[in-house]
Design an enzyme around this catalytic site. Sequence first.
Site, PDB file in Angstrom:
ATOM      1  N   HIS A   2      -8.597  -3.747   7.936  1.00 49.43           N
ATOM      2  CA  HIS A   2      -7.951  -3.550   9.241  1.00 49.43           C
ATOM      3  C   HIS A   2      -8.749  -4.218  10.363  1.00 49.43           C
ATOM      4  O   HIS A   2      -9.976  -4.303  10.307  1.00 49.43           O
ATOM      5  CB  HIS A   2      -7.817  -2.053   9.540  1.00 49.43           C
ATOM      6  CG  HIS A   2      -6.900  -1.351   8.589  1.00 49.43           C
ATOM      7  ND1 HIS A   2      -5.538  -1.298   8.782  1.00 49.43           N
ATOM      8  CD2 HIS A   2      -7.138  -0.695   7.435  1.00 49.43           C
ATOM      9  CE1 HIS A   2      -4.981  -0.621   7.782  1.00 49.43           C
ATOM     10  NE2 HIS A   2      -5.936  -0.250   6.946  1.00 49.43           N
ATOM     11  N   HIS A  52       0.824  -1.216   0.000  1.00 52.18           N
ATOM     12  CA  HIS A  52       0.000   0.000   0.000  1.00 52.18           C
ATOM     13  C   HIS A  52       0.858   1.266   0.000  1.00 52.18           C
ATOM     14  O   HIS A  52       1.941   1.290   0.571  1.00 52.18           O
ATOM     15  CB  HIS A  52      -0.931   0.002   1.220  1.00 52.18           C
ATOM     16  CG  HIS A  52      -2.144  -0.862   1.003  1.00 52.18           C
ATOM     17  ND1 HIS A  52      -2.830  -1.431   2.034  1.00 52.18           N
ATOM     18  CD2 HIS A  52      -2.768  -1.230  -0.132  1.00 52.18           C
ATOM     19  CE1 HIS A  52      -3.852  -2.130   1.533  1.00 52.18           C
ATOM     20  NE2 HIS A  52      -3.829  -2.019   0.226  1.00 52.18           N
ATOM     21  N   ASP A  82      -1.350  -2.187  14.644  1.00 53.35           N
ATOM     22  CA  ASP A  82      -2.243  -1.382  13.795  1.00 53.35           C
ATOM     23  C   ASP A  82      -3.494  -0.909  14.556  1.00 53.35           C
ATOM     24  O   ASP A  82      -4.279  -1.723  15.026  1.00 53.35           O
ATOM     25  CB  ASP A  82      -2.633  -2.268  12.596  1.00 53.35           C
ATOM     26  CG  ASP A  82      -3.626  -1.629  11.634  1.00 53.35           C
ATOM     27  OD1 ASP A  82      -3.932  -0.432  11.784  1.00 53.35           O
ATOM     28  OD2 ASP A  82      -4.064  -2.346  10.710  1.00 53.35           O
ATOM     29  N   ASP A 132      -0.033  -3.650   8.647  1.00 52.11           N
ATOM     30  CA  ASP A 132      -1.504  -3.581   8.594  1.00 52.11           C
ATOM     31  C   ASP A 132      -2.045  -5.006   8.613  1.00 52.11           C
ATOM     32  O   ASP A 132      -1.517  -5.876   7.931  1.00 52.11           O
ATOM     33  CB  ASP A 132      -1.970  -2.933   7.288  1.00 52.11           C
ATOM     34  CG  ASP A 132      -1.697  -1.434   7.258  1.00 52.11           C
ATOM     35  OD1 ASP A 132      -1.230  -0.897   8.276  1.00 52.11           O
ATOM     36  OD2 ASP A 132      -1.964  -0.826   6.207  1.00 52.11           O
TER      37      ASP A 132
HETATM   38 ZN   LIG Z   1      -1.511   1.225   6.087  1.00 55.63          ZN
HETATM   39 ZN   LIG Z   2      -2.413  -1.498   4.117  1.00 53.86          ZN
END
Ligand SMILES: [Zn+2]
Ligand SMILES: [Zn+2]
Length: 568
Positions: free
Chosen positions: A368, A73, A193, A161
């Site tokens: 997430h 990402h 996270d 993440d």
């Molecule tokens: Zn992230």
């Molecule tokens: Zn991510």
Amino acid sequence: MADKKLHAIPLGGLGEFGMNIMALRYGDDLIVIDSGMMFPETELLGVDIVIPDISFLLENREHVRALLLTHCHEDHIGGVPFLLAELNVPVYGTPFTLAVLRNRLAEHELLDTAQLNEVHSHEIVELGPFKIEFIHVTHSTIASVMLAITTPLGVVVHTGDFKIDPTPTDNELFDLHTVAEYGKRGVLALFSDSTNVERPGFTPSERAVRPRFEQVFAEATGRIYVSCFTSSVHRLQLVIDLAAEYNRKVAFIGRSMVNISEISHRMGYLHVPDGLLLRPQDIAEARKDRVAVLIAGSQGEPMSALSRAAVDNHKHAHIGAGDHVVLSARIIPGNEKGIFRMIDHLFRRGAHVVYGADGGRPIHVSGHASQEEQRLMLNLVKPRFFIPIHGEYRQLFRHVELASHLRGIPLRPGASPEAAGGLEDTFILESGDILEFDEQGARLAGRVTVGRRCIDSGSIDEFVEDMTIRDRRHISEDGIVLPILAINKHTGNVETPPEIVTRGFAAGEADGFTDRVREIVLQTLAGSSDEEKSDYGVIKEKIRADLKRYINKQTQRRPLIMPVILEV
Ligand SMILES: [Zn+2]
Ligand SMILES: [Zn+2]
């Protein structure tokens, strides 16, 4: 043996959304985890992306051993080209993450010099005093890992993440066994996270979006456009599978969509049946009920393919009455305005726009962890010290609260000497804080320089330090150009010729310059549809881009260009 200290130093991503980067130092040796970017808030006019200030790493350049990447990402790898341009250290990541990175490096002409090392889940890499194990996690993109870093003072676990998806669509299960093994042996510190700490319960599995997608494919009689984050390979696969089932061909539109789908197809992560692909230029000719399009631009970015299609300004993607447009992505905070404006345009065109939840059948699920998954991670790792990462202050604060049940739990019988009897302390760090560990424990121990660097057009020469300095430098050296337009709110017409104000821009005083600038603004307006003109974000961006091109060419100057629109 362990008389040296261990420092964890977040250089970005704490107390802000995006540009995640953290340094870990034992003695003199340093490793860096992720190097992300963030998109600028709208106040940062003329800035394309924002990356963290890495002067701390540059000051210690001879000690930086490597950059470790958790996943592909932008908020984790978007800053890598800028980091490598100044500090060419070896990079470690999964093959897919590195493949996505390679594209980025090629754009910056860094591919030949970059030292990229592929690692797979379970692999262990030794770098000086650090022994790093890469552990597979589930997330909204593929090939994501968390890191267990063994140091002379104990193990540091960094989750990157994650969500804990018990039924991932590719059946690549979260390697919870390995996480638990570390927890059993004893973990010094957990960095985890915090993105979804405000959400109770569990984040639904990626599979949860299928019913709503199925319904769209079953009902649609026109074209189906789907926009999601291009790195959501699971989601791309779902659309391809459904298209095959419902007898539609699939086209990919938008540079990032084409890039990522090619990479994932080449690497075997995306399965496309023979004969299913449709070239973008063939969309217009194909029967509408035989077409599905994966299109970039779920965040309403003014120049993205979907935003342009929404105002009927895309060469191949035409959206009209009876077509479906599915927005299968979350709204990143700050993008609401642009996204809702785009959705308004799509509805005006007569499209069925599918976004948000509909009675418990989501069209998007988060990548997430929610509270129960975060608790599970805390319980499995059972760290002595807990440090929430990836979040704004309130999220870090809530994540610390969530960990409180771990305080003072008894030692398990027969536990190893490193294993703690529960949580000793938690820290809410901000970017730049030094968290120090030694035999005695952990404490805050000063700060290092951090900040934001704003980038124009993604080029390194156009690197500018700090926002204030940037504005001052820009304005003092290159001046400022303000095209001011009065647009009639009801008709969308420009009422009077645009006013052009320049300051500190020598060329601006030259004969005929403002006249020429005015002409260009009028040309840009003339070349824009009514819909584009009603979208001030789009029209400002078009004017800025056209003027930037003209002024750079004519004067080799880069004044700050800030179109101003007055509604009359
Ligand atoms: Zn992230
Ligand atoms: Zn991510």
